[in-house]
Design a protein around this motif. Structure first.
Motif, short mmCIF file in Angstrom:
data_model
loop_
_atom_site.label_atom_id
_atom_site.label_comp_id
_atom_site.label_asym_id
_atom_site.label_seq_id
_atom_site.Cartn_x
_atom_site.Cartn_y
_atom_site.Cartn_z
N HIS A 171 47.61 18.86 15.82
CA HIS A 171 47.38 20.29 15.57
C HIS A 171 48.66 21.11 15.66
CE1 HIS A 171 43.19 19.24 15.69
NE2 HIS A 171 43.35 18.72 16.90
N ASN A 172 49.79 20.47 15.85
CA ASN A 172 51.07 21.15 15.94
C ASN A 172 51.35 21.84 14.60
OD1 ASN A 172 53.87 21.77 15.79
ND2 ASN A 172 54.30 20.21 17.35
N PRO A 173 51.64 23.16 14.59
CA PRO A 173 51.87 23.87 13.34
C PRO A 173 53.11 23.38 12.59
CG PRO A 173 52.30 25.31 15.21
CD PRO A 173 51.72 24.04 15.76
N GLY A 174 54.03 22.70 13.29
CA GLY A 174 55.23 22.19 12.64
C GLY A 174 54.97 20.87 11.89
N LEU A 175 53.82 20.28 12.11
CA LEU A 175 53.46 19.04 11.43
C LEU A 175 52.87 19.41 10.07
CD1 LEU A 175 53.17 15.95 11.70
CD2 LEU A 175 50.91 16.35 12.63
N ARG A 176 53.49 18.99 9.01
CA ARG A 176 53.05 19.37 7.68
C ARG A 176 52.29 18.22 7.03
NH1 ARG A 176 56.65 23.86 5.69
NH2 ARG A 176 57.86 24.32 7.53
N THR A 183 53.28 10.67 22.22
CA THR A 183 52.02 11.20 21.72
C THR A 183 52.33 12.27 20.67
OG1 THR A 183 51.01 10.82 23.87
CG2 THR A 183 49.85 12.30 22.37
N ILE A 184 51.61 12.23 19.55
CA ILE A 184 51.82 13.22 18.48
C ILE A 184 50.62 14.15 18.47
CG2 ILE A 184 52.07 13.55 15.99
CD1 ILE A 184 53.39 10.77 15.93
N ASP A 185 50.89 15.45 18.51
CA ASP A 185 49.83 16.46 18.48
C ASP A 185 49.47 16.73 17.02
OD1 ASP A 185 48.13 18.61 18.67
OD2 ASP A 185 49.62 19.97 19.56
#
Length: 183
Positions: A28-33, A24-26
Protein backbone atom coordinates in the motif's frame (compact mmCIF):
# COMPACT_ATOMS: atom_id res chain seq x y z
CA UNK A 1 27.82 -53.30 12.04
CA UNK A 2 25.02 -52.98 9.49
CA UNK A 3 25.22 -50.18 6.95
CA UNK A 4 22.01 -48.58 5.77
CA UNK A 5 21.45 -46.46 2.71
CA UNK A 6 20.01 -43.01 3.50
CA UNK A 7 16.81 -41.96 1.79
CA UNK A 8 17.45 -40.02 -1.43
CA UNK A 9 16.92 -36.25 -1.41
CA UNK A 10 17.48 -33.64 -4.10
CA UNK A 11 20.59 -32.36 -2.31
CA UNK A 12 22.65 -33.94 0.46
CA UNK A 13 21.66 -32.77 3.98
CA UNK A 14 22.97 -29.35 4.97
CA UNK A 15 22.85 -27.89 1.45
CA UNK A 16 19.36 -26.36 1.45
CA UNK A 17 19.20 -22.66 0.71
CA UNK A 18 17.19 -19.99 2.51
CA UNK A 19 14.64 -18.38 0.20
CA UNK A 20 12.89 -16.22 2.78
CA UNK A 21 12.60 -12.56 1.78
CA UNK A 22 15.19 -10.24 3.36
CA UNK A 23 12.77 -7.31 3.62
CA UNK A 24 9.02 -6.75 3.89
CA UNK A 25 7.37 -4.78 1.07
CA UNK A 26 4.31 -2.66 1.87
CA UNK A 27 1.86 -3.19 -1.03
CA UNK A 28 0.00 0.00 0.00
CA UNK A 29 3.05 2.28 -0.12
CA UNK A 30 2.14 5.25 -2.39
CA UNK A 31 5.67 5.16 -3.89
CA UNK A 32 5.06 1.65 -5.23
CA UNK A 33 3.76 2.02 -8.77
CA UNK A 34 1.59 -0.75 -10.13
CA UNK A 35 -1.07 -1.06 -12.78
CA UNK A 36 -4.62 -0.38 -11.51
CA UNK A 37 -6.00 -3.54 -9.84
CA UNK A 38 -2.64 -5.34 -9.77
CA UNK A 39 -1.32 -6.97 -6.61
CA UNK A 40 2.09 -8.14 -5.50
CA UNK A 41 2.97 -11.81 -5.57
CA UNK A 42 4.44 -13.19 -2.35
CA UNK A 43 8.05 -12.08 -2.12
CA UNK A 44 10.92 -14.54 -2.10
CA UNK A 45 14.63 -14.57 -2.80
CA UNK A 46 15.68 -16.25 -6.01
CA UNK A 47 18.84 -18.20 -5.41
CA UNK A 48 21.45 -17.51 -8.06
CA UNK A 49 23.57 -20.60 -8.72
CA UNK A 50 26.86 -20.40 -10.58
CA UNK A 51 28.56 -23.65 -11.58
CA UNK A 52 32.01 -23.70 -13.15
CA UNK A 53 33.41 -27.05 -14.25
CA UNK A 54 36.71 -27.95 -15.87
CA UNK A 55 36.51 -29.19 -19.48
CA UNK A 56 37.16 -32.78 -18.42
CA UNK A 57 34.66 -32.55 -15.52
CA UNK A 58 37.34 -33.39 -12.95
CA UNK A 59 36.62 -30.32 -10.81
CA UNK A 60 33.48 -28.29 -10.21
CA UNK A 61 32.83 -25.17 -8.14
CA UNK A 62 29.27 -24.21 -7.30
CA UNK A 63 28.48 -20.82 -5.77
CA UNK A 64 25.05 -19.85 -4.46
CA UNK A 65 23.79 -16.99 -2.32
CA UNK A 66 24.46 -19.07 0.79
CA UNK A 67 27.04 -21.78 0.02
CA UNK A 68 30.29 -22.54 -1.78
CA UNK A 69 30.81 -26.15 -2.90
CA UNK A 70 33.90 -27.73 -4.42
CA UNK A 71 33.51 -31.16 -6.02
CA UNK A 72 36.54 -33.20 -7.04
CA UNK A 73 36.23 -36.44 -8.97
CA UNK A 74 37.59 -39.45 -7.14
CA UNK A 75 40.08 -40.11 -9.97
CA UNK A 76 41.65 -36.72 -9.23
CA UNK A 77 42.08 -37.55 -5.53
CA UNK A 78 42.53 -41.32 -5.23
CA UNK A 79 43.72 -44.40 -7.04
CA UNK A 80 41.01 -46.89 -8.02
CA UNK A 81 39.01 -48.32 -5.09
CA UNK A 82 41.28 -46.56 -2.56
CA UNK A 83 41.04 -43.78 0.00
CA UNK A 84 44.76 -42.92 -0.20
CA UNK A 85 45.29 -39.40 -1.55
CA UNK A 86 47.44 -38.95 -4.67
CA UNK A 87 50.21 -36.29 -4.82
CA UNK A 88 48.02 -34.25 -7.21
CA UNK A 89 45.20 -34.32 -4.65
CA UNK A 90 47.31 -32.51 -2.06
CA UNK A 91 47.73 -29.36 -4.19
CA UNK A 92 44.04 -29.32 -5.10
CA UNK A 93 43.02 -29.64 -1.46
CA UNK A 94 45.47 -26.86 -0.57
CA UNK A 95 43.69 -24.59 -3.09
CA UNK A 96 40.33 -25.37 -1.46
CA UNK A 97 41.82 -24.66 1.99
CA UNK A 98 42.98 -21.24 0.75
CA UNK A 99 39.42 -20.40 -0.38
CA UNK A 100 38.03 -21.58 2.96
CA UNK A 101 40.43 -19.21 4.73
CA UNK A 102 39.54 -16.37 2.36
CA UNK A 103 35.83 -16.87 3.11
CA UNK A 104 36.51 -17.13 6.88
CA UNK A 105 34.46 -20.33 6.98
CA UNK A 106 34.29 -22.07 10.34
CA UNK A 107 31.99 -25.00 9.57
CA UNK A 108 32.73 -27.37 6.67
CA UNK A 109 30.84 -30.28 5.16
CA UNK A 110 32.95 -33.00 3.54
CA UNK A 111 30.75 -35.53 1.74
CA UNK A 112 31.92 -38.58 -0.20
CA UNK A 113 29.99 -40.23 -3.05
CA UNK A 114 30.45 -43.24 -5.32
CA UNK A 115 28.82 -44.58 -8.47
CA UNK A 116 26.31 -47.43 -8.41
CA UNK A 117 28.79 -50.19 -9.34
CA UNK A 118 29.71 -52.67 -6.61
CA UNK A 119 27.80 -53.35 -3.42
CA UNK A 120 25.95 -50.65 -1.53
CA UNK A 121 27.86 -51.47 1.67
CA UNK A 122 31.22 -51.13 -0.08
CA UNK A 123 30.18 -47.81 -1.63
CA UNK A 124 29.09 -46.40 1.72
CA UNK A 125 32.35 -47.44 3.40
CA UNK A 126 34.56 -46.20 0.54
CA UNK A 127 32.77 -42.85 0.30
CA UNK A 128 33.13 -42.27 4.07
CA UNK A 129 36.83 -43.27 4.02
CA UNK A 130 37.47 -40.86 1.16
CA UNK A 131 35.62 -38.02 2.90
CA UNK A 132 37.71 -38.69 6.03
CA UNK A 133 40.95 -38.59 4.00
CA UNK A 134 40.05 -35.19 2.49
CA UNK A 135 39.02 -33.86 5.92
CA UNK A 136 42.32 -34.92 7.50
CA UNK A 137 44.28 -33.14 4.76
CA UNK A 138 42.13 -29.98 5.00
CA UNK A 139 42.56 -29.91 8.78
CA UNK A 140 46.34 -29.67 8.32
CA UNK A 141 45.87 -26.31 6.54
CA UNK A 142 43.11 -24.80 8.68
CA UNK A 143 42.72 -23.35 12.15
CA UNK A 144 41.77 -25.87 14.86
CA UNK A 145 38.52 -23.95 15.49
CA UNK A 146 37.09 -25.09 12.13
CA UNK A 147 34.48 -27.81 12.60
CA UNK A 148 33.73 -30.60 10.15
CA UNK A 149 30.64 -32.57 9.25
CA UNK A 150 31.82 -35.70 7.44
CA UNK A 151 29.51 -38.13 5.64
CA UNK A 152 29.77 -40.96 3.17
CA UNK A 153 26.68 -41.31 0.99
CA UNK A 154 27.79 -44.06 -1.39
CA UNK A 155 25.69 -44.01 -4.55
CA UNK A 156 23.04 -41.64 -3.13
CA UNK A 157 22.71 -38.17 -4.67
CA UNK A 158 24.15 -38.78 -8.15
CA UNK A 159 24.84 -35.64 -10.19
CA UNK A 160 25.07 -37.50 -13.51
CA UNK A 161 23.71 -40.62 -15.22
CA UNK A 162 25.12 -43.82 -13.72
CA UNK A 163 24.28 -45.56 -17.02
CA UNK A 164 27.45 -44.21 -18.70
CA UNK A 165 31.11 -44.28 -17.67
CA UNK A 166 31.27 -40.48 -18.02
CA UNK A 167 28.34 -40.13 -15.62
CA UNK A 168 29.73 -42.65 -13.15
CA UNK A 169 33.06 -40.77 -13.18
CA UNK A 170 31.27 -37.54 -12.16
CA UNK A 171 29.34 -39.37 -9.43
CA UNK A 172 32.57 -40.71 -7.86
CA UNK A 173 33.48 -37.52 -6.02
CA UNK A 174 34.18 -35.76 -2.73
CA UNK A 175 32.42 -32.45 -2.09
CA UNK A 176 33.65 -29.79 0.32
CA UNK A 177 31.07 -27.13 1.08
CA UNK A 178 30.64 -24.30 3.53
CA UNK A 179 28.31 -21.35 4.16
CA UNK A 180 29.27 -18.18 2.32
CA UNK A 181 30.44 -15.56 4.81
CA UNK A 182 32.04 -13.00 2.51
CA UNK A 183 35.68 -12.29 1.83
Amino acid sequence: MALTVPTAHADPPGITEDSSPPVTIDPHNPGLRMVQGASLAPSKVLNIKSIVETDDGAERRQDTNDNVTFALQAEVLFTKDSAGLTPDALSRIDTIAAEIKKQHATGLRVFGFTDNLGSTAHGLTLSKDRANAVQRELAKHLDSSVTFQIRGYGEQYPIADNGTEEGRRKNRRVEVSFPRTGS
